[in-house]
Design a protein around this motif. Structure first.
Motif, PDB file in Angstrom:
ATOM      1  N   PRO A 104       0.820  -1.215   0.000  1.00 57.22           N
ATOM      2  CA  PRO A 104       0.000   0.000   0.000  1.00 57.22           C
ATOM      3  C   PRO A 104       0.851   1.262   0.000  1.00 57.22           C
ATOM      4  O   PRO A 104       1.854   1.342   0.690  1.00 57.22           O
ATOM      5  CB  PRO A 104      -0.811  -0.121   1.284  1.00 57.22           C
ATOM      6  CG  PRO A 104      -0.037  -1.038   2.150  1.00 57.22           C
ATOM      7  CD  PRO A 104       0.706  -1.968   1.234  1.00 57.22           C
ATOM      8  N   LEU A 105       0.446   2.224  -0.779  1.00 56.81           N
ATOM      9  CA  LEU A 105       1.176   3.486  -0.895  1.00 56.81           C
ATOM     10  C   LEU A 105       0.641   4.545   0.065  1.00 56.81           C
ATOM     11  O   LEU A 105       1.334   5.477   0.415  1.00 56.81           O
ATOM     12  CB  LEU A 105       1.068   4.013  -2.323  1.00 56.81           C
ATOM     13  CG  LEU A 105       1.606   3.103  -3.421  1.00 56.81           C
ATOM     14  CD1 LEU A 105       1.295   3.699  -4.787  1.00 56.81           C
ATOM     15  CD2 LEU A 105       3.087   2.889  -3.252  1.00 56.81           C
ATOM     16  N   SER A 106      -0.608   4.410   0.500  1.00 54.55           N
ATOM     17  CA  SER A 106      -1.247   5.452   1.295  1.00 54.55           C
ATOM     18  C   SER A 106      -1.057   5.298   2.799  1.00 54.55           C
ATOM     19  O   SER A 106      -1.647   6.026   3.568  1.00 54.55           O
ATOM     20  CB  SER A 106      -2.748   5.475   1.000  1.00 54.55           C
ATOM     21  OG  SER A 106      -2.965   5.712  -0.355  1.00 54.55           O
ATOM     22  N   GLY A 107      -0.284   4.310   3.237  1.00 54.54           N
ATOM     23  CA  GLY A 107      -0.061   4.120   4.655  1.00 54.54           C
ATOM     24  C   GLY A 107      -1.146   3.321   5.348  1.00 54.54           C
ATOM     25  O   GLY A 107      -1.138   3.182   6.560  1.00 54.54           O
ATOM     26  N   HIS A 108      -2.095   2.743   4.624  1.00 53.88           N
ATOM     27  CA  HIS A 108      -3.117   1.896   5.223  1.00 53.88           C
ATOM     28  C   HIS A 108      -2.681   0.445   5.088  1.00 53.88           C
ATOM     29  O   HIS A 108      -1.650   0.149   4.501  1.00 53.88           O
ATOM     30  CB  HIS A 108      -4.480   2.140   4.575  1.00 53.88           C
ATOM     31  CG  HIS A 108      -4.419   2.082   3.084  1.00 53.88           C
ATOM     32  ND1 HIS A 108      -4.441   0.916   2.393  1.00 53.88           N
ATOM     33  CD2 HIS A 108      -4.297   3.064   2.156  1.00 53.88           C
ATOM     34  CE1 HIS A 108      -4.348   1.164   1.100  1.00 53.88           C
ATOM     35  NE2 HIS A 108      -4.263   2.466   0.931  1.00 53.88           N
ATOM     36  N   ASP A 109      -3.445  -0.478   5.619  1.00 55.15           N
ATOM     37  CA  ASP A 109      -3.019  -1.875   5.624  1.00 55.15           C
ATOM     38  C   ASP A 109      -3.481  -2.668   4.409  1.00 55.15           C
ATOM     39  O   ASP A 109      -3.620  -3.872   4.460  1.00 55.15           O
ATOM     40  CB  ASP A 109      -3.463  -2.560   6.915  1.00 55.15           C
ATOM     41  CG  ASP A 109      -4.962  -2.515   7.103  1.00 55.15           C
ATOM     42  OD1 ASP A 109      -5.641  -1.821   6.321  1.00 55.15           O
ATOM     43  OD2 ASP A 109      -5.448  -3.164   8.040  1.00 55.15           O
ATOM     44  N   GLY A 110      -3.688  -2.036   3.298  1.00 59.44           N
ATOM     45  CA  GLY A 110      -4.039  -2.736   2.070  1.00 59.44           C
ATOM     46  C   GLY A 110      -5.487  -2.532   1.679  1.00 59.44           C
ATOM     47  O   GLY A 110      -6.328  -2.159   2.491  1.00 59.44           O
ATOM     48  N   LEU A 111      -5.755  -2.752   0.435  1.00 62.89           N
ATOM     49  CA  LEU A 111      -7.103  -2.622  -0.110  1.00 62.89           C
ATOM     50  C   LEU A 111      -7.532  -3.968  -0.672  1.00 62.89           C
ATOM     51  O   LEU A 111      -6.723  -4.855  -0.889  1.00 62.89           O
ATOM     52  CB  LEU A 111      -7.127  -1.570  -1.219  1.00 62.89           C
ATOM     53  CG  LEU A 111      -6.793  -0.142  -0.799  1.00 62.89           C
ATOM     54  CD1 LEU A 111      -6.709   0.762  -2.014  1.00 62.89           C
ATOM     55  CD2 LEU A 111      -7.831   0.375   0.175  1.00 62.89           C
ATOM     56  N   LEU A 112      -8.803  -4.076  -0.934  1.00 59.48           N
ATOM     57  CA  LEU A 112      -9.343  -5.292  -1.502  1.00 59.48           C
ATOM     58  C   LEU A 112      -9.889  -4.984  -2.887  1.00 59.48           C
ATOM     59  O   LEU A 112     -10.709  -4.079  -3.059  1.00 59.48           O
ATOM     60  CB  LEU A 112     -10.464  -5.823  -0.612  1.00 59.48           C
ATOM     61  CG  LEU A 112     -10.774  -7.279  -0.858  1.00 59.48           C
ATOM     62  CD1 LEU A 112      -9.647  -8.131  -0.303  1.00 59.48           C
ATOM     63  CD2 LEU A 112     -12.068  -7.652  -0.218  1.00 59.48           C
ATOM     64  N   ARG A 113      -9.418  -5.723  -3.874  1.00 57.29           N
ATOM     65  CA  ARG A 113      -9.900  -5.612  -5.260  1.00 57.29           C
ATOM     66  C   ARG A 113     -10.952  -6.687  -5.434  1.00 57.29           C
ATOM     67  O   ARG A 113     -10.694  -7.864  -5.190  1.00 57.29           O
ATOM     68  CB  ARG A 113      -8.724  -5.821  -6.215  1.00 57.29           C
ATOM     69  CG  ARG A 113      -9.082  -5.977  -7.673  1.00 57.29           C
ATOM     70  CD  ARG A 113      -9.555  -4.655  -8.256  1.00 57.29           C
ATOM     71  NE  ARG A 113      -9.747  -4.796  -9.672  1.00 57.29           N
ATOM     72  CZ  ARG A 113     -10.896  -5.167 -10.244  1.00 57.29           C
ATOM     73  NH1 ARG A 113     -11.940  -5.485  -9.521  1.00 57.29           N
ATOM     74  NH2 ARG A 113     -10.983  -5.258 -11.549  1.00 57.29           N
ATOM     75  N   TRP A 114     -12.170  -6.308  -5.788  1.00 54.97           N
ATOM     76  CA  TRP A 114     -13.257  -7.256  -5.866  1.00 54.97           C
ATOM     77  C   TRP A 114     -14.158  -7.027  -7.072  1.00 54.97           C
ATOM     78  O   TRP A 114     -14.162  -5.964  -7.663  1.00 54.97           O
ATOM     79  CB  TRP A 114     -14.077  -7.229  -4.571  1.00 54.97           C
ATOM     80  CG  TRP A 114     -14.552  -5.866  -4.173  1.00 54.97           C
ATOM     81  CD1 TRP A 114     -13.884  -4.973  -3.393  1.00 54.97           C
ATOM     82  CD2 TRP A 114     -15.774  -5.221  -4.540  1.00 54.97           C
ATOM     83  NE1 TRP A 114     -14.621  -3.817  -3.251  1.00 54.97           N
ATOM     84  CE2 TRP A 114     -15.784  -3.951  -3.928  1.00 54.97           C
ATOM     85  CE3 TRP A 114     -16.860  -5.607  -5.312  1.00 54.97           C
ATOM     86  CZ2 TRP A 114     -16.851  -3.068  -4.087  1.00 54.97           C
ATOM     87  CZ3 TRP A 114     -17.928  -4.723  -5.459  1.00 54.97           C
ATOM     88  CH2 TRP A 114     -17.905  -3.477  -4.842  1.00 54.97           C
ATOM     89  N   SER A 115     -14.919  -8.076  -7.425  1.00 57.05           N
ATOM     90  CA  SER A 115     -15.868  -8.024  -8.540  1.00 57.05           C
ATOM     91  C   SER A 115     -17.121  -8.791  -8.160  1.00 57.05           C
ATOM     92  O   SER A 115     -17.044  -9.826  -7.488  1.00 57.05           O
ATOM     93  CB  SER A 115     -15.282  -8.663  -9.795  1.00 57.05           C
ATOM     94  OG  SER A 115     -14.110  -8.044 -10.185  1.00 57.05           O
ATOM     95  N   MET A 116     -18.256  -8.299  -8.633  1.00 62.89           N
ATOM     96  CA  MET A 116     -19.528  -8.988  -8.433  1.00 62.89           C
ATOM     97  C   MET A 116     -20.348  -8.889  -9.725  1.00 62.89           C
ATOM     98  O   MET A 116     -20.238  -7.898 -10.445  1.00 62.89           O
ATOM     99  CB  MET A 116     -20.324  -8.393  -7.271  1.00 62.89           C
ATOM    100  CG  MET A 116     -19.655  -8.577  -5.933  1.00 62.89           C
ATOM    101  SD  MET A 116     -20.687  -8.049  -4.547  1.00 62.89           S
ATOM    102  CE  MET A 116     -21.649  -9.539  -4.264  1.00 62.89           C
ATOM    103  N   VAL A 117     -21.156  -9.925  -9.979  1.00 65.31           N
ATOM    104  CA  VAL A 117     -22.036  -9.908 -11.150  1.00 65.31           C
ATOM    105  C   VAL A 117     -23.411 -10.398 -10.745  1.00 65.31           C
ATOM    106  O   VAL A 117     -23.577 -11.101  -9.739  1.00 65.31           O
ATOM    107  CB  VAL A 117     -21.506 -10.795 -12.303  1.00 65.31           C
ATOM    108  CG1 VAL A 117     -20.205 -10.251 -12.851  1.00 65.31           C
ATOM    109  CG2 VAL A 117     -21.369 -12.237 -11.882  1.00 65.31           C
ATOM    110  N   ALA A 118     -24.412 -10.051 -11.545  1.00 62.62           N
ATOM    111  CA  ALA A 118     -25.774 -10.512 -11.308  1.00 62.62           C
ATOM    112  C   ALA A 118     -25.838 -11.998 -11.599  1.00 62.62           C
ATOM    113  O   ALA A 118     -25.167 -12.500 -12.500  1.00 62.62           O
ATOM    114  CB  ALA A 118     -26.752  -9.749 -12.190  1.00 62.62           C
TER     115      ALA A 118
END
Length: 119
Positions: free
Chosen positions: A104-118
């Protein structure tokens, strides 16, 4: 009745036009709604300024904006993802991808990349 080369070519053009209509409709429908948080540099970059910004709306407002979505892509914090995932699953969407980002570049503990579909 005798089939000529011209008849075969004409039928091929017609079949191509008929097949192109569902493909075009599917491509238009496949446009994803993007969910991001502009307070986080990686997330804002991912969205490119388009989509639903969780910094500007509440999670309930984001959910209301996603009621007609058939495909959603997001890069958010884990806490935002868990709330949205529950709301969207109740709406009939299913998770197709979920990956934690690294470095992470922003100093947080990471992000989650996610996808959802109908469904």
């Amino acid at each position: 009745m005798r089939t000529t080369r011209r008849d075969v070519l004409k039928s091929g053009v017609l079949a191509g036009a008929v097949a192109a209509v569902p493909v075009a409709a599917q491509a238009a429908q496949a446009e994803a709604v993007v969910v991001y948080d502009s307070r986080l540099a990686e997330s804002a970059s991912f969205a490119g300024g388009r989509g639903i910004d969780l910094a500007a709306v509440s999670l309930r407002e984001a959910h209301a904006a996603l009621t007609d979505a058939t495909r959603i892509e997001g890069l958010t914090r884990w806490s935002d993802w868990t709330v949205l995932r529950g709301l969207l699953e109740e709406q009939g969407l299913r998770r197709t991808a979920e990956t934690r980002t690294s470095a992470p570049l922003s100093g947080h503990d990471g992000l989650l990349r996610w996808s959802m579909v109908a469904r």
